[in-house]
Motif scaffolding. Structure first.
Motif, mmCIF file in Angstrom:
data_model
loop_
_atom_site.group_PDB
_atom_site.id
_atom_site.type_symbol
_atom_site.label_atom_id
_atom_site.label_comp_id
_atom_site.label_asym_id
_atom_site.label_seq_id
_atom_site.Cartn_x
_atom_site.Cartn_y
_atom_site.Cartn_z
ATOM 1 N N ASP A 36 8.753 19.512 1.359
ATOM 2 C CA ASP A 36 9.335 20.842 1.287
ATOM 3 C C ASP A 36 9.247 21.599 2.614
ATOM 4 N N ALA A 37 8.268 21.305 3.429
ATOM 5 C CA ALA A 37 8.060 22.149 4.602
ATOM 6 C C ALA A 37 7.709 21.391 5.870
ATOM 7 N N THR A 38 7.323 20.137 5.795
ATOM 8 C CA THR A 38 6.869 19.420 6.975
ATOM 9 C C THR A 38 8.023 19.109 7.919
ATOM 10 N N LEU A 39 7.788 19.305 9.209
ATOM 11 C CA LEU A 39 8.789 18.956 10.217
ATOM 12 C C LEU A 39 8.521 17.534 10.702
ATOM 13 N N PHE A 40 9.492 16.663 10.525
ATOM 14 C CA PHE A 40 9.392 15.298 11.023
ATOM 15 C C PHE A 40 10.275 15.157 12.255
ATOM 16 N N ARG A 41 10.113 14.049 12.943
ATOM 17 C CA ARG A 41 10.929 13.771 14.131
ATOM 18 C C ARG A 41 11.470 12.354 14.035
ATOM 19 N N LEU A 42 12.750 12.232 14.345
ATOM 20 C CA LEU A 42 13.371 10.918 14.485
ATOM 21 C C LEU A 42 13.510 10.647 15.978
ATOM 22 N N PHE A 43 12.780 9.667 16.463
ATOM 23 C CA PHE A 43 12.846 9.304 17.879
ATOM 24 C C PHE A 43 13.918 8.242 18.069
ATOM 25 N N LEU A 44 14.887 8.541 18.918
ATOM 26 C CA LEU A 44 16.002 7.627 19.138
ATOM 27 C C LEU A 44 15.683 6.671 20.285
ATOM 28 N N LYS A 45 16.381 5.562 20.295
ATOM 29 C CA LYS A 45 16.149 4.554 21.326
ATOM 30 C C LYS A 45 16.582 5.013 22.712
ATOM 31 N N ASP A 46 17.393 6.065 22.773
ATOM 32 C CA ASP A 46 17.810 6.566 24.093
ATOM 33 C C ASP A 46 16.787 7.538 24.687
ATOM 34 N N GLY A 47 15.630 7.711 23.974
ATOM 35 C CA GLY A 47 14.566 8.555 24.502
ATOM 36 C C GLY A 47 14.559 9.965 23.959
ATOM 37 N N THR A 48 15.607 10.380 23.266
ATOM 38 C CA THR A 48 15.654 11.721 22.688
ATOM 39 C C THR A 48 15.049 11.707 21.288
ATOM 40 N N SER A 49 14.867 12.905 20.738
ATOM 41 C CA SER A 49 14.341 13.008 19.374
ATOM 42 C C SER A 49 15.092 14.091 18.621
ATOM 43 N N LEU A 50 15.105 13.977 17.296
ATOM 44 C CA LEU A 50 15.781 14.933 16.429
ATOM 45 C C LEU A 50 14.795 15.421 15.382
#
Length: 459
Positions: free
Chosen positions: A25-39
């Motif tokens: 409901d509230a946790t912020l996760f990160r998707l790390f991309l192979k190009d070095g950026t994150s979302l």
């Protein structure tokens, strides 16, 4: 006391499920991309087949951000780092909420086990208690996001001493490697907070460039324009202006492309429909061949729209082929239909001529007695003669309608005359019903003959 280990294990499973549900409901996760950026993913992300789906914050209040659902190819994600960060995020959320409470409960349970070991005179039972509690302890950090794992290691070492003493007292020299293994250390990533407006914008434009569906891309860019307006002075004016113009330009371009493909679809589908209505298979095939050329001229920018267009035109092609087949079949059988029409033409004409009389009988208005007698004579034996006509199999239903109409007409005339003689209204009603039946069957037979004599049409 013997159930302490089992209770701990069950509690671990329940806590894991409950905490994961709350964290989503509230946790912020990160998707790390192979190009070095994150979302940023607001709440848990989900992997479905070869896609990953998540909610990305794009503006709005920090505690209730505006979310945009994003779907990306799973292959662009660095899953090793992403999963490690997810575990760290879950750990932080757990530590901030129930971690300490659960650890205190664990410590109390272990203390009770140690006390039971110290007090029991049955060393075998005491050893079983200790070993069961140790198994639960070893799993506890893994099932609780690594919370207080160093403290758990110390507790495990206390149990190990008790287990070692108990095994020695029982004269046991062998030992189980599973008992010796210590809880694994879980690595953690530094946790990042909610991204600033500028970082959110960078993520939006980065994701928009990766979107496969134009509608998703436009939706993200529209969210970016709104975010720029909300950000105000928190973003340098020149930077905000450049991003807004870029977003608006891309949106206009996507909308123009949509319009061009919509016009292309209408034009080609209309052309294919007209050709299919003429049963011109070759002309529809030309439209099918035209699709990839027209798509290439527009830059091959809308594969989904082209697939839908190709499906629509293919349906028209199938329709044209069916119609061509039906018309060729009709051409072969047209002479048979004409022969049939000539063989029953005079009798069908007779039925058509007496329609006004049948309508009068249906409405209880007549005709006059002499007219009824004349019509009866004209129809006498006609049904039997029609029954002996050789009829093609596909005209059998139509012929049966004509024979039925003739029999109803005879019944209507006979009933009307009987009603005139007797003055019986019930008999007149029966004659009226028969007349209505004759008119209905005659109308249906005429319609079927008309359809048979006309070339088939595309439906």
């Amino acid at each position: 006391m013997a159930t302490i280990g089992g209770t701990l294990i069950s509690a671990v499973v329940c806590l894991l499920v409950a905490d994961a549900a709350r964290a989503a409901d509230a946790t912020l996760f990160r998707l790390f991309l192979k190009d070095g950026t994150s979302l940023v993913s607001f709440g848990e992300y989900s992997r479905v087949a070869d896609r990953v789906i998540f909610s990305m914050p794009v503006g709005g209040p920090i505690d209730q951000p505006r979310l945009h659902v994003v779907t990306l190819l799973a292959s662009v994600v660095d899953w090793t780092r992403t999963d490690r960060y997810a575990e760290s995020a879950r750990y932080q959320r757990y530590a901030e909420t129930r971690g300490e409470e659960d650890f205190v409960r664990l410590s109390n349970d272990v203390a009770r086990v140690l006390n039971e070991i110290a007090l029991t005179t049955d060393r075998s039972r005491a050893l079983a208690y200790a070993e069961q509690a140790r198994l639960a302890l070893v799993e506890w950090p893994r099932n609780h996001y690594g919370y207080r794992q160093e403290d758990v290691r110390e507790i495990v070492s206390l149990l190990d001493e008790s287990i070692s003493d108990l095994r020695a007292a029982l004269g046991m020299s062998s030992f189980d490697l599973a008992l010796v293994a210590s809880p694994a250390t879980l690595a953690r990533e530094p946790i990042l907070g909610m991204p600033r407006a500028s970082e959110q914008l960078d993520q939006v434009f980065h994701v928009a460039a990766m979107m496969e569906r134009p509608a998703d891309r436009v939706g993200l860019l529209q969210s970016a324009v709104l975010l720029i307006a909300e950000a105000g002075d928190t973003i340098p004016a020149a930077y905000a202006d450049r991003l807004r113009k870029s977003a608006e330009e891309q949106i206009r371009e996507e909308q123009l492309i949509d319009t061009q493909y919509a016009h292309l679809a209408r034009r080609l589908v209309t052309s294919a429909s007209l050709a299919a209505a003429r049963a011109s298979v070759r002309d529809v095939e030309r439209v099918v061949d035209q699709i990839p050329r027209e798509d290439a001229m527009l830059g091959n920018r809308r594969p989904e729209a082209v697939d839908a267009l190709r499906t629509s035109v293919q349906e028209q092609l199938d329709g044209a082929r069916r119609l061509r087949l039906l018309r060729d079949q009709w051409t072969i059988r047209r002479s048979v239909y004409r022969d049939y029409e000539r063989s029953i033409g005079s009798q069908l004409l007779e039925l058509v001529k007496i329609q006004p009389a049948l309508e009068s009988i249906r409405r209880f208005e007549g005709p006059a007695p002499q007219a009824v007698l004349s019509l009866r004579a004209r129809l006498a034996g006609g049904a039997e003669r029609l029954s002996r006509v050789q009829t093609p199999e596909d005209l059998r239903t139509t012929h049966d309608l004509i024979v039925g109409a003739w029999r109803f007409a005879e019944s209507a005339l006979n009933g009307r005359y009987d009603a005139i003689q007797s003055g019986n209204l019930a008999t007149a009603r029966e004659a009226s019903s028969a007349a209505a039946g004759a008119l209905l069957l005659l109308s249906r037979a005429q319609e079927e003959i008309r359809v048979l004599l006309e070339p088939p049409q595309l439906r």
